[in-house]
Design a protein around this motif. Structure first.
Motif, mmCIF file in Angstrom:
data_model
loop_
_atom_site.group_PDB
_atom_site.id
_atom_site.type_symbol
_atom_site.label_atom_id
_atom_site.label_comp_id
_atom_site.label_asym_id
_atom_site.label_seq_id
_atom_site.Cartn_x
_atom_site.Cartn_y
_atom_site.Cartn_z
ATOM 1 N N UNK A 134 15.852 56.347 -42.128
ATOM 2 C CA UNK A 134 16.861 57.390 -42.118
ATOM 3 C C UNK A 134 17.514 57.606 -40.764
ATOM 4 N N UNK A 135 17.077 56.857 -39.748
ATOM 5 C CA UNK A 135 17.620 57.016 -38.400
ATOM 6 C C UNK A 135 18.202 55.694 -37.906
ATOM 7 N N UNK A 136 19.263 55.798 -37.124
ATOM 8 C CA UNK A 136 19.875 54.651 -36.469
ATOM 9 C C UNK A 136 19.802 54.850 -34.958
ATOM 10 N N UNK A 137 19.704 53.748 -34.214
ATOM 11 C CA UNK A 137 19.671 53.827 -32.753
ATOM 12 C C UNK A 137 20.677 52.855 -32.147
ATOM 13 N N UNK A 138 21.471 53.377 -31.220
ATOM 14 C CA UNK A 138 22.373 52.580 -30.397
ATOM 15 C C UNK A 138 21.805 52.546 -28.990
ATOM 16 N N UNK A 139 21.733 51.350 -28.371
ATOM 17 C CA UNK A 139 21.210 51.239 -27.007
ATOM 18 C C UNK A 139 22.297 50.752 -26.067
ATOM 19 N N UNK A 140 22.434 51.450 -24.939
ATOM 20 C CA UNK A 140 23.375 51.025 -23.910
ATOM 21 C C UNK A 140 22.675 51.067 -22.558
ATOM 22 N N UNK A 141 23.132 50.216 -21.649
ATOM 23 C CA UNK A 141 22.535 50.107 -20.310
ATOM 24 C C UNK A 141 23.660 50.227 -19.286
ATOM 25 N N UNK A 142 23.457 51.086 -18.289
ATOM 26 C CA UNK A 142 24.472 51.305 -17.269
ATOM 27 C C UNK A 142 23.815 51.487 -15.901
ATOM 28 N N UNK A 143 24.508 51.008 -14.867
ATOM 29 C CA UNK A 143 23.995 51.150 -13.491
ATOM 30 C C UNK A 143 24.806 52.221 -12.769
ATOM 31 N N UNK A 168 37.250 64.670 -25.177
ATOM 32 C CA UNK A 168 36.299 63.865 -25.933
ATOM 33 C C UNK A 168 34.971 64.586 -26.098
ATOM 34 N N UNK A 169 34.605 65.404 -25.113
ATOM 35 C CA UNK A 169 33.345 66.143 -25.196
ATOM 36 C C UNK A 169 33.508 67.454 -24.442
ATOM 37 N N UNK A 257 20.873 56.348 -28.187
ATOM 38 C CA UNK A 257 21.511 57.379 -29.007
ATOM 39 C C UNK A 257 20.953 57.186 -30.408
ATOM 40 N N UNK A 258 20.095 58.111 -30.815
ATOM 41 C CA UNK A 258 19.410 58.010 -32.101
ATOM 42 C C UNK A 258 19.894 59.152 -32.991
ATOM 43 N N UNK A 259 20.335 58.825 -34.192
ATOM 44 C CA UNK A 259 20.988 59.843 -35.013
ATOM 45 C C UNK A 259 20.653 59.674 -36.487
ATOM 46 N N UNK A 260 20.802 60.774 -37.203
ATOM 47 C CA UNK A 260 20.668 60.793 -38.659
ATOM 48 C C UNK A 260 21.925 61.451 -39.209
ATOM 49 N N UNK A 261 22.865 60.626 -39.690
ATOM 50 C CA UNK A 261 24.094 61.114 -40.295
ATOM 51 C C UNK A 261 24.107 60.845 -41.801
ATOM 52 N N UNK A 270 29.677 51.752 -34.817
ATOM 53 C CA UNK A 270 30.701 51.408 -33.824
ATOM 54 C C UNK A 270 31.289 52.642 -33.140
ATOM 55 N N UNK A 271 31.484 53.689 -33.914
ATOM 56 C CA UNK A 271 32.026 54.935 -33.377
ATOM 57 C C UNK A 271 31.067 55.546 -32.364
ATOM 58 N N UNK A 272 29.790 55.601 -32.696
ATOM 59 C CA UNK A 272 28.790 56.187 -31.804
ATOM 60 C C UNK A 272 28.669 55.356 -30.529
ATOM 61 N N UNK A 273 28.633 54.022 -30.691
ATOM 62 C CA UNK A 273 28.507 53.162 -29.509
ATOM 63 C C UNK A 273 29.696 53.329 -28.557
ATOM 64 N N UNK A 274 30.928 53.287 -29.119
ATOM 65 C CA UNK A 274 32.108 53.405 -28.268
ATOM 66 C C UNK A 274 32.135 54.754 -27.557
ATOM 67 N N UNK A 275 31.857 55.828 -28.282
ATOM 68 C CA UNK A 275 31.904 57.161 -27.699
ATOM 69 C C UNK A 275 30.858 57.329 -26.620
ATOM 70 N N UNK A 276 29.626 56.891 -26.909
ATOM 71 C CA UNK A 276 28.545 57.017 -25.921
ATOM 72 C C UNK A 276 28.889 56.257 -24.654
ATOM 73 N N UNK A 277 29.353 55.014 -24.786
ATOM 74 C CA UNK A 277 29.660 54.204 -23.609
ATOM 75 C C UNK A 277 30.844 54.777 -22.831
ATOM 76 N N UNK A 278 31.831 55.296 -23.537
ATOM 77 C CA UNK A 278 32.993 55.882 -22.869
ATOM 78 C C UNK A 278 32.578 57.096 -22.036
ATOM 79 N N UNK A 279 31.764 57.964 -22.613
ATOM 80 C CA UNK A 279 31.296 59.156 -21.894
ATOM 81 C C UNK A 279 30.441 58.757 -20.696
#
Length: 340
Positions: A134-143, A168-169, A257-261, A270-279
């Motif tokens: 029931x949960x999805x996870x998006x992983x991003x890495x940033x320096x 955006x937020x 970013x772990x979510x239950x929608x 794709x929406x969650x990944x783009x938004x998270x990385x943009x922020x």
């Protein structure tokens, strides 16, 4: 207590494939990461004992790591098991052993601990709801060109969001919010109230019905933040970041970013990944500017009650830096009103 007592991410499990070696930096230490003969992660100091070449640019064969300079070979315990210039007559010695660090693999991450003998044994932080049904996870890495303290404070700081992420937020609306900030047992726990729909255009997806927003921020020593939003059924979100101190002013951040929608889980990826990385990229920019300014003028912050979270985080990290146990700090709870 010291920072070297804790577990830190050095790679995604998927990055560490067989016969691959990765170069990493952790608390100023250079590491060569590879999988040993048994498939488990190995972390050696990234220095050959022979003529001080970098092991991380060598090659892995059958679970052993060969230096690229003169071909010395190291096993998964750091022992030298072959010296080509000595032919087959090499006499193995316990003294011929590269510095080897403890590793663990958990939740799809490879962890390393630099201290061989911490006063307390512990496990890495468990990522919320990772791979649960029931949960999805998006992983991003940033320096980030800043230190861990300033990074973790940013990740659980509301006032900056209206100015660094306008639209955006959040937007600057001068809405009064309340928070209860608690320092306890080496953690900072924050619960918010009076938070409405000021989440920018992101709220159209997260909270289309305008449900009551439940929001918690948490800091766990020495480097973990977890932001939780709950907005009714099937609108539950965690943003969990582990800030890895590569050096004094370079921090590599692994964010889940772990979510239950509900039924939208897969479509939302794709929406969650783009938004998270943009922020996050907006935070990378502003923290880089802060880091440059601190490097020139030093750290002299001027705090307001809205910075209570920062003050508590700094007290915990300063305690560790001084060799003290932050769990011995007195418990403290503060109720704060602020405006966004």
């Amino acid at each position: 207590m010291q920072f070297a007592d804790f577990w830190y991410i050095v790679a995604l499990s998927d990055q560490l494939k067989p016969n691959t070696v990765l170069a990493r930096s952790l608390l100023g230490e250079w590491l060569a990461i590879f999988r040993g003969e048994n498939g488990e992660a190995v972390a050696l100091r990234d220095r050959c004992l022979h003529r001080s070449s970098r092991l991380s640019i060598g090659k892995v064969c059958n679970g052993a790591l060969q230096c690229p300079y003169h071909g010395w070979v190291y096993d998964q315990n750091g022992h030298v098991i072959a010296v080509p210039s000595e032919g087959n007559s090499i006499k193995l010695s316990q003294q011929r052993r590269a510095k080897c660090y403890a590793t663990k693999e958990q939740d799809g991450y490879i962890y390393v601990r630099l201290n061989d003998h911490p006063k307390e044994d512990s496990n890495p932080f468990y990522m919320p709801h990772y791979q649960e049904s029931g949960w999805e996870t998006i992983r991003v890495i940033n320096r980030f060109k800043n230190n861990v303290t300033n990074c973790v404070e940013n990740f659980i700081d509301i006032p900056h969001t209206a100015f660094v992420h306008p639209g955006i937020f959040r937007q600057p609306r001068q809405q009064m919010l309340q928070m209860i900030v608690e320092r306890k047992n080496g953690s900072v726990l924050v619960e918010y109230s009076n938070e409405a729909i000021n989440l920018g255009w992101y709220s159209r997806f997260l909270n289309q019905q305008g449900a009551e927003i439940k929001h918690w921020d948490r800091f766990y020593m020495p480097n973990i933040t977890s932001v939780e939003y709950q907005m009714g059924k099937n609108r539950h979100l965690f943003i969990t970041s582990q800030s890895i101190p590569e050096s004094e002013n370079a921090t590599l951040v692994y964010t889940d970013v772990t979510y239950n929608y509900g039924i939208w889980n897969k479509l939302a990826r794709p929406f969650v990944r783009w938004t998270a990385q943009h922020i996050i990229q907006q935070d990378v920019k502003i923290l880089g500017i802060q880091g440059e300014t601190i490097a020139k003028y030093g750290t002299q912050f001027s705090n307001t009650p809205a910075d209570t979270i920062h003050v508590f985080v700094e007290s915990i990290r300063n305690a560790i830096a001084s060799g003290k146990d932050p769990r011995q700090l007195p418990d403290e709870s503060v109720k704060v009103k602020f405006f966004v």
